[in-house]
Design a protein around this motif. Structure first.
Motif, PDB file in Angstrom:
ATOM      1  N   ARG A   1      31.638  -1.689 -16.576  1.00  0.00           N
ATOM      2  CA  ARG A   1      33.052  -1.991 -16.596  1.00  0.00           C
ATOM      3  C   ARG A   1      33.938  -0.840 -16.409  1.00  0.00           C
ATOM      4  O   ARG A   1      34.868  -0.695 -15.760  1.00  0.00           O
ATOM      5  N   ARG A   2      33.355   0.452 -16.913  1.00  0.00           N
ATOM      6  CA  ARG A   2      34.152   1.634 -16.692  1.00  0.00           C
ATOM      7  C   ARG A   2      34.121   2.149 -15.177  1.00  0.00           C
ATOM      8  O   ARG A   2      34.974   2.455 -14.715  1.00  0.00           O
ATOM      9  N   GLY A   3      33.143   1.835 -14.428  1.00  0.00           N
ATOM     10  CA  GLY A   3      33.033   2.096 -13.066  1.00  0.00           C
ATOM     11  C   GLY A   3      34.140   1.524 -12.285  1.00  0.00           C
ATOM     12  O   GLY A   3      34.953   1.811 -11.418  1.00  0.00           O
TER      13      GLY A   3
ATOM     14  N   GLY B   1      44.479   2.345 -19.936  1.00  0.00           N
ATOM     15  CA  GLY B   1      44.254   1.816 -21.251  1.00  0.00           C
ATOM     16  C   GLY B   1      43.017   1.316 -21.643  1.00  0.00           C
ATOM     17  O   GLY B   1      42.117   1.703 -22.512  1.00  0.00           O
ATOM     18  N   GLU B   2      42.592   0.350 -20.681  1.00  0.00           N
ATOM     19  CA  GLU B   2      41.078  -0.226 -20.881  1.00  0.00           C
ATOM     20  C   GLU B   2      40.165   0.668 -20.719  1.00  0.00           C
ATOM     21  O   GLU B   2      39.088   0.553 -21.515  1.00  0.00           O
ATOM     22  N   TYR B   3      40.053   1.690 -19.801  1.00  0.00           N
ATOM     23  CA  TYR B   3      39.213   2.635 -19.439  1.00  0.00           C
ATOM     24  C   TYR B   3      38.988   3.468 -20.856  1.00  0.00           C
ATOM     25  O   TYR B   3      37.880   3.778 -21.155  1.00  0.00           O
ATOM     26  N   ASP B   4      39.993   3.834 -21.453  1.00  0.00           N
ATOM     27  CA  ASP B   4      40.147   4.748 -22.661  1.00  0.00           C
ATOM     28  C   ASP B   4      39.232   3.853 -23.896  1.00  0.00           C
ATOM     29  O   ASP B   4      38.185   4.500 -24.364  1.00  0.00           O
ATOM     30  N   LYS B   5      39.420   2.769 -23.848  1.00  0.00           N
ATOM     31  CA  LYS B   5      38.787   1.743 -24.847  1.00  0.00           C
ATOM     32  C   LYS B   5      37.232   1.591 -24.678  1.00  0.00           C
ATOM     33  O   LYS B   5      36.529   1.782 -25.648  1.00  0.00           O
ATOM     34  N   VAL B   6      37.004   1.421 -23.182  1.00  0.00           N
ATOM     35  CA  VAL B   6      35.406   1.439 -23.046  1.00  0.00           C
ATOM     36  C   VAL B   6      34.869   2.727 -23.113  1.00  0.00           C
ATOM     37  O   VAL B   6      33.771   2.680 -23.713  1.00  0.00           O
TER      38      VAL B   6
ATOM     39  N   GLU C   1      37.540   2.605 -10.229  1.00  0.00           N
ATOM     40  CA  GLU C   1      37.667   2.126  -8.840  1.00  0.00           C
ATOM     41  C   GLU C   1      39.040   1.805  -9.020  1.00  0.00           C
ATOM     42  O   GLU C   1      40.161   1.995  -7.837  1.00  0.00           O
ATOM     43  N   ARG C   2      39.643   0.935  -9.770  1.00  0.00           N
ATOM     44  CA  ARG C   2      40.822   0.306  -9.958  1.00  0.00           C
ATOM     45  C   ARG C   2      41.669   1.250 -10.056  1.00  0.00           C
ATOM     46  O   ARG C   2      42.953   1.343  -9.281  1.00  0.00           O
ATOM     47  N   ILE C   3      41.648   2.407 -11.040  1.00  0.00           N
ATOM     48  CA  ILE C   3      42.449   3.324 -11.052  1.00  0.00           C
ATOM     49  C   ILE C   3      42.872   4.008  -9.725  1.00  0.00           C
ATOM     50  O   ILE C   3      43.860   4.475  -9.474  1.00  0.00           O
ATOM     51  N   SER C   4      41.564   4.335  -9.161  1.00  0.00           N
ATOM     52  CA  SER C   4      41.419   5.321  -7.864  1.00  0.00           C
ATOM     53  C   SER C   4      42.445   4.518  -6.783  1.00  0.00           C
ATOM     54  O   SER C   4      43.121   5.016  -6.080  1.00  0.00           O
ATOM     55  N   TYR C   5      42.128   3.101  -6.696  1.00  0.00           N
ATOM     56  CA  TYR C   5      42.991   2.261  -5.725  1.00  0.00           C
ATOM     57  C   TYR C   5      44.352   2.324  -6.014  1.00  0.00           C
ATOM     58  O   TYR C   5      45.023   2.531  -4.991  1.00  0.00           O
TER      59      TYR C   5
END
Length: 435
Positions: free
Chosen positions: A390-392, A110-115, A396-400
């Motif tokens: 931030r998106r990077g 969700g935060e990724y979509d916002k960024v 990474e957080r999503i991948s982890y």
């Protein structure tokens, strides 16, 4: 004369030229120093920014290593087959972990979509061209100007307190007249005090005159007694001389009688004048006392009125009243300008939001507080860079989280494969968490 005049004019022109040259040199020196200070400031800011970026990268690298280490530990953890109850417990733990992982992953997405939406908004803003771009920049400049102006109104420096403003508010329209009345009252008070002082002095002088009249009257009585004794003594003397020398004493008798008559007349006239003066002085004293009492009554009433007004407006005197009234007017003017500024700022912000909505900007409200980025491309680059970073991190957080989820799922599959007797119970546990 013409020669000296031309010489003086030439000298004045030379002095003016020299002065202008000195001013130009001073201005150049000032500009040079200012430019030097600006360069030093820019250099310092650049160094601080580079140091901050380096520190941030080091921290990111450290965090990345830490996360990768933990993830590796998750992947390398081996399950030791046990009884059915141990298998169920481990599956529950894995399901709990998967639930937490999915929650964190969904939040990160969700935060990724916002960024990503913010980055897309930047592209839409940068694609605005022509007159629309000019209108957009003009609106942003107006918002920045109004915001700075509002901060000035917020940070006003006034000596008047909020409590004093509340005391003045009910009488706002009449304050100027009240200040004038207090000044008039204080001037009237000074005049009354002057009248009291004069009347007190006049009363003291009249009492002195009255005392002097009484003393004069006593002196006349003593003089009359002495004169009577003197005349009686003269008559006795004349009688003795008459019988002793048998001399004619007609003229001495007549002279003594004349002297007695003149003295009596003078004493009587003086005594009568003293009585008249005493009467007049008594009347003057009574009149002065009456005037003094009336003036004192005015003094008391006026003083009471001044004290009441001081308490009413919470001021010390007319000068303090005027000072606070001036500050009150400034405060009210600041308040009026602040409200007008807030109204204009709201209109400008609404106008900016409408412009950005027309160009498919998803979150126009965010840019109300970032107008500097629209005006300055360098600031926009900074924002884009920060969003990309931030998106990077979110990627990474999503991948982890995906890797951790895969590890947990594989672990559950392995436990189910190696625990045949409890496979149905394990499936039920997994389904209960999945639902």
């Amino acid at each position: 004369m013409a020669f000296w005049k031309r010489k003086r004019q030439k000298q004045e022109a030379e002095e003016a030229a020299m002065l202008e040259e000195q001013m130009l040199k001073a201005q150049e020196e000032f500009d040079r120093r200012r430019e030097q200070k600006r360069q030093e400031r820019d250099k310092k800011e650049k160094e601080e920014k580079e140091a901050a970026i380096a520190k941030q990268k080091a921290q990111e690298k450290k965090n990345k290593v830490s996360v990768e280490k933990i993830l590796a530990e998750l992947e390398e953890e081996e399950w030791v087959p046990g009884n059915a109850e141990d298998s169920k417990r481990i599956v529950r733990d894995c399901c709990e972990a998967i639930r937490e992982i999915e929650s964190q992953r969904d939040a990160a997405k969700g935060e990724y979509d916002k960024v990503s939406s913010r980055l897309m908004d930047i592209q839409h803003i940068e694609q605005i061209k022509g007159e629309e771009r000019d209108d957009l920049l003009a609106t942003c400049k107006r918002i920045m100007y109004l915001s700075q102006e509002r901060n000035q109104y917020k940070n006003r420096h006034l000596t008047i307190t909020d409590a004093q403003i509340r005391y003045f508010d009910p009488y706002e329209d009449a304050l100027s007249q009240e200040v004038k009345k207090m000044y008039d009252g204080e001037m009237y008070q000074m005049a009354i005090e002057g009248d009291i002082e004069k009347l007190e002095e006049e009363k003291r002088n009249l009492h002195k005159q009255q005392k002097q009249i009484v003393e004069n009257q006593r002196a006349l009585k003593k003089m009359a007694k002495i004169l009577i004794a003197l005349i009686v003594s003269l008559f006795v003397l004349f009688v003795v001389i008459y019988y002793a020398l048998e001399t004619d004493m007609t003229y001495p008798y007549m002279g003594t009688i004349l002297l007695a008559a003149i003295s009596a007349t003078v004493i009587f006239a003086e005594a009568n004048r003293n009585r008249v003066n005493a009467t007049l002085t008594g009347r003057k004293i009574n009149k002065a006392i009456g005037l003094l009492n009336r003036v004192k009554i005015k003094y008391i009433n006026n003083r009471s009125l001044l004290d009441y007004n001081c308490e009413k407006f919470h001021v010390e005197n007319a000068a303090d009243f005027e000072k606070k009234w001036i500050e009150y007017r400034k405060a009210k003017e600041y308040e009026r300008k602040f409200q007008e500024n807030a109204k204009q700022l709201q209109l400008a912000e609404n106008q900016l939001i409408d412009m950005l909505n027309e160009h498919r900007v998803a979150e126009p409200n965010i840019w109300v507080n970032q107008t500097i980025a629209i005006l300055d491309s360098r600031e926009m680059v900074e924002i884009r860079h920060a969003l990309n970073v931030r998106r990077g991190k979110l990627r990474e957080r999503i991948s982890y989280n995906e890797s951790a989820r895969t590890t947990m799922v594989e672990k559950i599959d392995r436990i189910m494969a190696e625990t045949q007797g409890a496979s149905k119970d394990i499936v039920a546990i997994v389904q209960s968490y999945h639902n």
